[in-house]
Scaffold this active site. Structure first.
Site, PDB file in Angstrom:
ATOM      1  N   GLU A  10       0.748  -1.030   0.180  1.00 54.79           N
ATOM      2  CA  GLU A  10       0.134   0.110  -0.080  1.00 54.79           C
ATOM      3  C   GLU A  10       0.918   1.131  -0.150  1.00 54.79           C
ATOM      4  O   GLU A  10       1.778   1.474   0.879  1.00 54.79           O
ATOM      5  CB  GLU A  10      -1.017  -0.132   1.173  1.00 54.79           C
ATOM      6  CG  GLU A  10      -2.171   1.005   0.949  1.00 54.79           C
ATOM      7  CD  GLU A  10      -2.058   2.205   1.494  1.00 54.79           C
ATOM      8  OE1 GLU A  10      -1.368   3.049   0.776  1.00 54.79           O
ATOM      9  OE2 GLU A  10      -2.616   2.651   2.197  1.00 54.79           O
ATOM     10  N   CYS A  48      -2.147   9.030   2.904  1.00 53.92           N
ATOM     11  CA  CYS A  48      -2.140   8.726   1.447  1.00 53.92           C
ATOM     12  C   CYS A  48      -3.385   8.638   0.540  1.00 53.92           C
ATOM     13  O   CYS A  48      -3.275   8.984  -0.507  1.00 53.92           O
ATOM     14  CB  CYS A  48      -1.793   7.098   1.352  1.00 53.92           C
ATOM     15  SG  CYS A  48      -0.040   6.473   1.964  1.00 53.92           S
TER      16      CYS A  48
END
Length: 459
Positions: free
Chosen positions: A227, A261
């Site tokens: 990720e 993010c």
């Protein structure tokens, strides 16, 4: 030594000793030994452990939240919410893992053929600093409920958070060594990945670091979930409810001081409502207060490290020099700590630093698009593909979700809502934003052996 620095003050906090390569090997061996028994426990027994850990988080919420606030600057209200979300993740997988991992019957020439989902062994989680508790449980809750054991290599800047997470399992009475903390210096992580008894790797962090982790794991032929970074677009169409969009996008861009993010990093607005949207964003951003994250009144805390603040300042300066309008902020704050002001940049185009690089801080970037097609082209003009948002009239939401979401190059799309991670739904990216999925039913299936079983006689 792992030395945490309080980003609010720039002053050192408690230092924690890192472990040697010999101690690393000992802990991996202990995880492998614990796996022999843990893999044989039923779902109810595993769930009881996760439920007990969640109960410890509930009981210790304030202490755990303050660790985050002090080590990486998360505003205290957000830190409390993160502890609650981590406990939710533990409970979600405790309740749903058996359903997610149920055997699947498949027709063949066998009397009976099916796939069952078996654990792999010790799984290594390599985690960043920006959501210390949530990211730890996003990694470990599904892995543990699948029957794996977990080795957590947390970021060196949050060593007290890492120790506290491991301590929760001890306090909850979990079987020894099913979850262990690996306080390693970053250069020592490769040895952990390569250890033959580490069977899989989960990594959250930058795209550059993820590429290195993936290369090492591939060399050892180990499954890996990545990720990574994002430059998430949020498209605002002319028929959207601009007030609701502005409220949500400001929250998305500034939560955790913008160090997320999946934050809305590029706000792409259809031309007829562009100036109105810029004004609404400015009004809301101007109302936010930046300051000590322990103060309940402050919504935006510091940037976690001075190098991150300096890089953010560089990106903003280059973007302004390229022709963007700076309507608010734009210069690092003086004084103690690593604070950066809430900043609003308008008239940004795809060539500018704040549009083509990931910005990790409270910097809202607004871009104009002539049409939906133009907005989609801008949204996809990035090396990243983590998440995206689309704002439109409510009556068009369902149709645009089916028609437009498939045109957006991202792992998840929110229509008329905030982009977020949720234990019930898979999360992850494409392109340089990652590989694989976390959370939901998809996340728990990443670290299992999908074993085919054929039972004769042949029919």
């Amino acid at each position: 030594m792992l030395q945490a620095i309080n980003p609010s003050t720039g002053q050192p906090l408690e230092a924690f000793p890192s472990i040697s390569t010999d101690e690393l090997a000992t802990r991996v061996e202990a995880a492998a030994e614990a796996f022999r028994d843990w893999r044989k426990q039923g779902f109810a027994q595993r769930a009881a452990v996760l439920e007990a850990v969640a109960a410890r988080m509930d009981k210790d919420e304030e202490r755990l939240a303050l660790l985050m606030t002090d080590e990486m600057g998360k505003p205290i209200k957000e830190a409390r919410a993160e502890v609650q979300k981590a406990a939710w993740c533990a409970r979600h997988y405790a309740e749903h893992a058996e359903q997610y991992l149920a055997p699947i019957d498949l027709p063949s020439d066998a009397t009976h053929s099916y796939v069952q989902h078996l654990p792999l062994g010790p799984v290594l989680g390599i985690l960043p600093w920006n959501a210390p508790f949530w990211l730890a449980f996003r990694f470990c809750a599904p892995a543990l409920m699948a029957g794996n054991t977990c080795l957590m290599k947390h970021d060196p800047h949050v060593p007290a958070c890492a120790a506290a997470i491991a301590g929760l399992f001890i306090e909850a009475g979990a079987p020894a060594n099913i979850f262990q903390n690996l306080p390693l210096e970053n250069p020592d992580v490769e040895a952990a990945i390569r250890h033959p008894k580490v069977r899989a790797v989960s990594f959250t962090g930058s795209s550059a670091a993820g590429a290195r982790v993936a290369a090492i794991a591939a060399a050892e032929i180990k499954p890996v979930v990545l990720e990574l970074g994002g430059s998430d677009p949020a498209i605002v169409l002319a028929d959207a409810n601009l007030d609701e969009a502005a409220d949500t996008l400001v929250l998305s861009r500034t939560i955790n001081a913008g160090q997320s993010c999946i934050a809305a990093k590029r706000i792409i607005v259809e031309a007829p409502v562009y100036e109105s949207m810029v004004e609404k964003l400015g009004e809301r951003l101007a109302a936010l207060t930046v300051g000590n994250p322990r103060d309940e009144q402050n919504q935006v805390g510091p940037i976690a490290r001075p190098d991150l603040r300096d890089n953010l300042a560089r990106q903003v300066e280059r973007t302004i020099a390229s022709g963007a309008r700076c309507l608010m902020g734009g210069e690092a704050l003086s004084g103690d700590g690593y604070y950066y002001p809430v900043t609003l940049l308008a008239d940004v185009d795809t060539s500018m630093a704040a549009a083509c690089e990931e910005t990790f801080g409270p910097v809202a970037v607004v871009m104009k698009a002539a049409s939906l097609d133009a907005a989609l082209a801008i949204a996809n003009d990035t090396e990243y593909g983590l998440a995206a948002a689309l704002w439109c009239a409510p009556e068009r939401a369902e149709s645009l979700a089916s028609e437009v979401a498939r045109e957006i190059e991202a792992g998840q799309v929110a229509v008329n809502g905030i982009v977020k991670t949720d234990p019930r739904l898979p999360s992850g990216g494409i392109k340089r934003s990652g590989l694989g999925r976390e959370l939901g039913p998809h996340g728990i299936l990443e670290f299992v052996n999908a074993q085919q079983v054929w039972v004769g006689p042949k029919t």
